[in-house]
Motif scaffolding. Sequence first.
Motif, PDB file in Angstrom:
ATOM      1  N   ALA A   1       0.827  -1.209   0.000  1.00 53.13           N
ATOM      2  CA  ALA A   1       0.000   0.000   0.000  1.00 53.13           C
ATOM      3  C   ALA A   1       0.860   1.257   0.000  1.00 53.13           C
ATOM      4  CB  ALA A   1      -0.935  -0.002   1.216  1.00 53.13           C
ATOM      5  N   ALA A   2       1.922   1.282   0.793  1.00 55.69           N
ATOM      6  CA  ALA A   2       2.779   2.468   0.876  1.00 55.69           C
ATOM      7  C   ALA A   2       4.057   2.105   1.613  1.00 55.69           C
ATOM      8  CB  ALA A   2       2.064   3.609   1.593  1.00 55.69           C
ATOM      9  N   VAL A   3       5.094   2.915   1.398  1.00 53.01           N
ATOM     10  CA  VAL A   3       6.354   2.755   2.131  1.00 53.01           C
ATOM     11  C   VAL A   3       6.827   4.136   2.565  1.00 53.01           C
ATOM     12  CG1 VAL A   3       7.021   0.688   0.834  1.00 53.01           C
ATOM     13  CG2 VAL A   3       7.797   2.934   0.047  1.00 53.01           C
TER      14      VAL A   3
ATOM     15  N   GLU B   1      17.742   8.180   0.475  1.00 50.10           N
ATOM     16  CA  GLU B   1      18.990   8.810   0.914  1.00 50.10           C
ATOM     17  C   GLU B   1      18.710   9.798   2.029  1.00 50.10           C
ATOM     18  OE1 GLU B   1      22.706  11.455  -0.905  1.00 50.10           O
ATOM     19  OE2 GLU B   1      21.336  10.379  -2.242  1.00 50.10           O
ATOM     20  N   VAL B   2      19.536   9.764   3.039  1.00 51.31           N
ATOM     21  CA  VAL B   2      19.446  10.721   4.137  1.00 51.31           C
ATOM     22  C   VAL B   2      20.334  11.917   3.802  1.00 51.31           C
ATOM     23  CG1 VAL B   2      19.955  11.142   6.574  1.00 51.31           C
ATOM     24  CG2 VAL B   2      18.929   8.978   5.857  1.00 51.31           C
TER      25      VAL B   2
ATOM     26  N   ALA C   1      24.103  10.455   7.292  1.00 54.55           N
ATOM     27  CA  ALA C   1      23.873  10.916   5.926  1.00 54.55           C
ATOM     28  C   ALA C   1      24.427   9.916   4.916  1.00 54.55           C
ATOM     29  CB  ALA C   1      24.514  12.284   5.715  1.00 54.55           C
ATOM     30  N   GLY C   2      23.673   9.745   3.826  1.00 58.97           N
ATOM     31  CA  GLY C   2      24.103   8.846   2.775  1.00 58.97           C
ATOM     32  C   GLY C   2      22.970   7.961   2.291  1.00 58.97           C
ATOM     33  N   PRO C   3      23.240   7.102   1.305  1.00 57.02           N
ATOM     34  CA  PRO C   3      22.195   6.223   0.752  1.00 57.02           C
ATOM     35  C   PRO C   3      21.912   5.025   1.648  1.00 57.02           C
ATOM     36  CG  PRO C   3      24.258   5.885  -0.407  1.00 57.02           C
ATOM     37  CD  PRO C   3      24.502   7.020   0.541  1.00 57.02           C
TER      38      PRO C   3
ATOM     39  N   GLY D   1      13.507   6.532  -3.642  1.00 60.01           N
ATOM     40  CA  GLY D   1      14.279   7.545  -4.346  1.00 60.01           C
ATOM     41  C   GLY D   1      14.287   8.904  -3.690  1.00 60.01           C
ATOM     42  N   SER D   2      13.663   9.057  -2.531  1.00 57.33           N
ATOM     43  CA  SER D   2      13.589  10.369  -1.886  1.00 57.33           C
ATOM     44  C   SER D   2      14.889  10.693  -1.163  1.00 57.33           C
ATOM     45  CB  SER D   2      12.415  10.413  -0.911  1.00 57.33           C
ATOM     46  OG  SER D   2      12.548   9.421   0.084  1.00 57.33           O
TER      47      SER D   2
END
Length: 399
Positions: A65-67, A243-244, A207-209, A72-73
């Motif tokens: 339904a959602a994540v 990604e943060v 921070a990072g992927p 990709g954000s």
Amino acid sequence: MTETVPVGSIRLYDSVAPDVVAGVYRVRSTLDIAAGGDTLAPPAAHDAYLQVDGPRFALSPADIAAVHPAPGSVGAFGQRLPHMALTRRTLPWERRFADGTPWLALLVVRAEEATLVDPQPLRLAVGEQHFATLAAAGAIDGDGDGPAVRVLLAHDAITQQSLLPKRRDLNLLAHVRQVNLADSDLAMGDDDGFFAVVVANRLPTIAGPYTACLVSLEGREILLSASAATPTPLVVLHSWAFEVGAGGLFEVLARGLDVDSLRLPSATPRGEPAVRLPRVDHDGAARPVTYRGPLRPAPVDPDAPVPAGDLGREAAAELGRLLGAADGRFLSDVVAWHRDLDRSEVAAATVAATGGGATSRRDRELADTSARLAHRRADPARIPRVARDLPHRAGGERR
């Protein structure tokens, strides 16, 4: 569990476990025969086999339904645990352990911690021993090596142990939520309003992927209580990357908003700020227009003339229509109101037609009722005239 939830509310359940878990079952039927007090020899027992199936090695798009975070954000996601909502309310407990512990876990990993291996046959991906364990628990589709799957492989055993949740935590990382189907934001187009939610056990603060992986713990129960000597491949049913970094959640952006920088420098003689914008009409012609935001510090006269070329009120009316169309409960109330109004006016027309008296009087009453219904046929949406005339009064075209 069928009780309706108010719009805007969420009801939470610890779990929704089916009575029969996924797997292969044998149904044995026997027959006892007696005639005249004598017991006859029974026929041979009959065995039938059935399989209770469900997602096992991969999820289809219809199962999700959602994540969060969105695939990709990029943003500051370190204040909310990643999670995913599943349309099957029973999915985390369909292959549960003997004590009811869910068989699914959501792991959030960085590139230096684990690798998401490309799809390969199940037997090759998990090894011969674990493949035999899975085959013993239920039939495996595909050829002799099973379907192609992706696995998550930690770079070392210590990292794997740190990524996996504790057994006692798995029950806390899965739950079921119920929402009202009329709540378009929360229901997300679902057909029953129930979602299973699996939550990660880790906040992505560095921070990072990152990669979020929904992994299967079927046959891997020992990993929850004892460290493995070598990294163990875990079957991944679904994964997505995010990604943060800077930015992120709306509340984070809102708190850092510089309101003074949004003030418009220009103003009309009435003191209302306006900004000039380019506009391209439906016919392709470009012309300048002005825009005023819908929020004002004081009441606005709805009958006040709209300056030529100003689209502020027209944009506000369109925004209101879109918000109304997106609210399932509002649409339901509007339809019910229209239906009641139609019935009352039709009843008035019926009374006028059968009320008796001179023929000319009945004709006048029918003509009056017809006139009252005419505007309903011409404008079934009942848009107020001031709003309906906005495009013309603003110098634009009716859309």
